[in-house]
Design an enzyme around this catalytic site. Sequence first.
Site, PDB file in Angstrom:
ATOM      1  N   PHE A 329       0.843  -1.198   0.000  1.00  0.00           N
ATOM      2  CA  PHE A 329       0.000   0.000   0.000  1.00  0.00           C
ATOM      3  C   PHE A 329       0.878   1.246   0.000  1.00  0.00           C
ATOM      4  O   PHE A 329       1.833   1.323   0.776  1.00  0.00           O
ATOM      5  CB  PHE A 329      -0.916   0.015   1.231  1.00  0.00           C
ATOM      6  CG  PHE A 329      -2.019  -1.011   1.135  1.00  0.00           C
ATOM      7  CD1 PHE A 329      -1.744  -2.364   1.231  1.00  0.00           C
ATOM      8  CD2 PHE A 329      -3.335  -0.592   0.915  1.00  0.00           C
ATOM      9  CE1 PHE A 329      -2.759  -3.306   1.110  1.00  0.00           C
ATOM     10  CE2 PHE A 329      -4.350  -1.533   0.794  1.00  0.00           C
ATOM     11  CZ  PHE A 329      -4.070  -2.891   0.885  1.00  0.00           C
ATOM     12  N   ALA A 330       0.534   2.188  -0.877  1.00  0.00           N
ATOM     13  CA  ALA A 330       1.252   3.464  -0.910  1.00  0.00           C
ATOM     14  C   ALA A 330       0.187   4.564  -1.008  1.00  0.00           C
ATOM     15  O   ALA A 330      -0.198   4.985  -2.102  1.00  0.00           O
ATOM     16  CB  ALA A 330       2.203   3.503  -2.083  1.00  0.00           C
ATOM     17  N   GLY A 332      -1.382   8.311   0.143  1.00  0.00           N
ATOM     18  CA  GLY A 332      -0.975   9.645   0.608  1.00  0.00           C
ATOM     19  C   GLY A 332       0.503   9.870   0.337  1.00  0.00           C
ATOM     20  O   GLY A 332       1.035   9.481  -0.703  1.00  0.00           O
ATOM     21  N   ARG A 333       1.163  10.451   1.303  1.00  0.00           N
ATOM     22  CA  ARG A 333       2.568  10.833   1.088  1.00  0.00           C
ATOM     23  C   ARG A 333       3.534   9.640   1.101  1.00  0.00           C
ATOM     24  O   ARG A 333       4.697   9.777   0.754  1.00  0.00           O
ATOM     25  CB  ARG A 333       2.970  11.869   2.147  1.00  0.00           C
ATOM     26  CG  ARG A 333       2.316  13.230   1.894  1.00  0.00           C
ATOM     27  CD  ARG A 333       2.846  14.290   2.811  1.00  0.00           C
ATOM     28  NE  ARG A 333       2.235  14.246   4.131  1.00  0.00           N
ATOM     29  CZ  ARG A 333       1.131  14.932   4.467  1.00  0.00           C
ATOM     30  NH1 ARG A 333       0.531  15.715   3.587  1.00  0.00           N
ATOM     31  NH2 ARG A 333       0.627  14.857   5.692  1.00  0.00           N
ATOM     32  N   VAL A 421       5.230  -0.567   2.933  1.00  0.00           N
ATOM     33  CA  VAL A 421       6.007   0.039   1.853  1.00  0.00           C
ATOM     34  C   VAL A 421       7.295   0.699   2.367  1.00  0.00           C
ATOM     35  O   VAL A 421       8.241   0.887   1.611  1.00  0.00           O
ATOM     36  CB  VAL A 421       5.142   1.060   1.075  1.00  0.00           C
ATOM     37  CG1 VAL A 421       4.920   2.348   1.879  1.00  0.00           C
ATOM     38  CG2 VAL A 421       5.738   1.367  -0.282  1.00  0.00           C
ATOM     39  N   ALA A 443      11.839  -7.230  14.890  1.00  0.00           N
ATOM     40  CA  ALA A 443      13.250  -6.964  15.206  1.00  0.00           C
ATOM     41  C   ALA A 443      13.452  -6.424  16.624  1.00  0.00           C
ATOM     42  O   ALA A 443      14.490  -6.649  17.235  1.00  0.00           O
ATOM     43  CB  ALA A 443      13.819  -5.985  14.189  1.00  0.00           C
ATOM     44  N   GLU A 510      -1.625  -4.943  13.611  1.00  0.00           N
ATOM     45  CA  GLU A 510      -0.568  -5.828  14.134  1.00  0.00           C
ATOM     46  C   GLU A 510      -1.032  -6.590  15.380  1.00  0.00           C
ATOM     47  O   GLU A 510      -0.678  -7.753  15.579  1.00  0.00           O
ATOM     48  CB  GLU A 510       0.691  -5.019  14.435  1.00  0.00           C
ATOM     49  CG  GLU A 510       1.856  -5.870  14.878  1.00  0.00           C
ATOM     50  CD  GLU A 510       3.170  -5.073  14.876  1.00  0.00           C
ATOM     51  OE1 GLU A 510       3.817  -5.016  13.814  1.00  0.00           O
ATOM     52  OE2 GLU A 510       3.515  -4.509  15.931  1.00  0.00           O
TER      53      GLU A 510
END
Length: 560
Positions: A329-330, A332-333, A421, A443, A510
Amino acid sequence: MLENANRLKLETGLSQSSPTTLPGWHGLVLHSTRSGSNSVAVKVFDNVVIKFGEDTISSLGRDETAYRAEIQRLSDWCADNNLDLNMTKTKELVVDFRRRTSELHCVSINGECVERVSSFNFMDVHIATELQWSSNTLAVFKKAQQCLYFLRIHRKMDLKKELLIVFDHCSVESDYVERVSSFKFLGTHISVDLSWSTNTSALVKKAQQRLHFLSVLRWNRLQTDVLVSFYCATIESVLEHAIPVWYAGIVFNISYLRYIVLMTNLSVASEPETRHKINLDDTLDFGVRTSVQTSTSWKAPIIWDGMFDPNLYDQRHTEEKSSVALTVFAVGRYLDAYLKTFLTSAEQHFMVGLPVTYYVFTDSPEKVPNITLGSHRNIKVIPVEKHTRWQDISMMRMRTISEAIESEIRHRFRYVFCFDVDQEFKGRFGSEALGDSVALLHAHFYKLPQAQFTYDRNPKSKAFMETGDFYYHAAIFGGLWQNVKDLVDACYLGIIEDKLNNVEALWHDESHLNKYFWIHKPSKLLSPEYCWDQSIWDKQGIVVTRLVWAPKHYDTLRSG
Ligand code: UDP
Ligand code: GAL
Ligand code: MN
């Protein structure tokens, strides 16, 4: 004719496995080259032939005719059994005490003269034709002299007497017996701790080299029984060399052997159906990464660098025509900030060689950058609405992914992998990551105790959980399309129910993903090597970084 002549025929660099070279011992030592030498059984001729590992010793009576006949028989036998005698390593040393010596013809093997030497270094002992040992004494003396030189320097520097004695013991006396931590005896490596790991590694390495030839034979469609014979003669014989000696002590290295045996099964089974029955993940080496957890309590592998054979995975997935849909997903900014780097780096590292289609979900399709794609790789842009709150942009991905799987992905792809992304591929992210249901270790949490996991602790939320297995990161999840569909549907349902109840889970989608994977255990886990945050100072267990978090500029990029 050769009444008093003692003949010793020795190979230079002869292994420690031979009996001692007593003067008066009549013998011949031949070296057979690597090819097949281990698969030779002990063969007894009229005169005795003893086979020790890769060295052959024949001892005989005093009759020169018998001596030459013996060599001839041995060389014939080797030829019949596809063995080469290594002529460059075979030397002849003649010890002749007769008063009147006569010219001796050279011994020939396959029409080639065996080189005759006057002195020979055997196990660091110089043996000379006249058996006087002077060349040996001289050599030892010379070596000791060199060490004494250092001793003198030490004394000049006024080192304590005790220290000098220690040095003397270690260096000068050690010329006589060197102390080693591992020793190859009759083809078996024995180490001081009796752990047998040196031995297993050596056996496996040797077997692995030979496996390659098995693959070549299989690709040339040789019959299974021929492949099995080849396996028994060249690979099994290596793996089982001296097995009664070391088997009981092998506990720690058994996975190496299992790995080889499984690889072999893959290579031998000529029917594709049989081969495909063997689970690729059974070839993983769970023992190679000693400082990290490599499998879960429910026996799902946790993939770390070094555990898998990338070629094996790629080969099998190519054969099986595995195909992957990657969703990203990309909105908006985030598009301007991250999409280009994400896609170009994915082209270099993500499932290279497999058919991949990127499903790019964005509110500005016209702004999606033009990327050069490899063959069988496509990009599909799907317009989506832009939710006002960034939390909703993130959470609503679950529903959009579900719709895309239902309408299109399920008909064209076996696997779906869903990515944030804001990340960049840095190294191979290959077919070893494919599995029925795949989760990623976060992580920031893989080395923390469970009490510190940021599960949703609000009993009012559907994502609430008190205990769990691991803390998974929603930045990457995937698997067979059926399983991913179940996962995103369940998470979306939880998110909607929470909205109806006016609650929001701590880490949004999540938190729901963690709840789902607690109830429905993933079949494979990716280590944080597959999604690393470079700002983490302590890289414990991280050998490679295959994908890294891009810098997050929430203040300027997020809305809502
Ligand atoms: N996302 C987006 N636009 C936004 C917010 C999020 O496209 O304004 C998408 C994007 O793919 C992003 C993912 O949702 O990677 C998750 O959001 P983010 O990366 O900000 O979450 P974090 O990694 O910080 O948990
Ligand atoms: C952060 C990460 C978030 C979320 C959180 C969980 O490091 O940026 O996306 O995963 O950990 O505690
Ligand atoms: Mn992110």
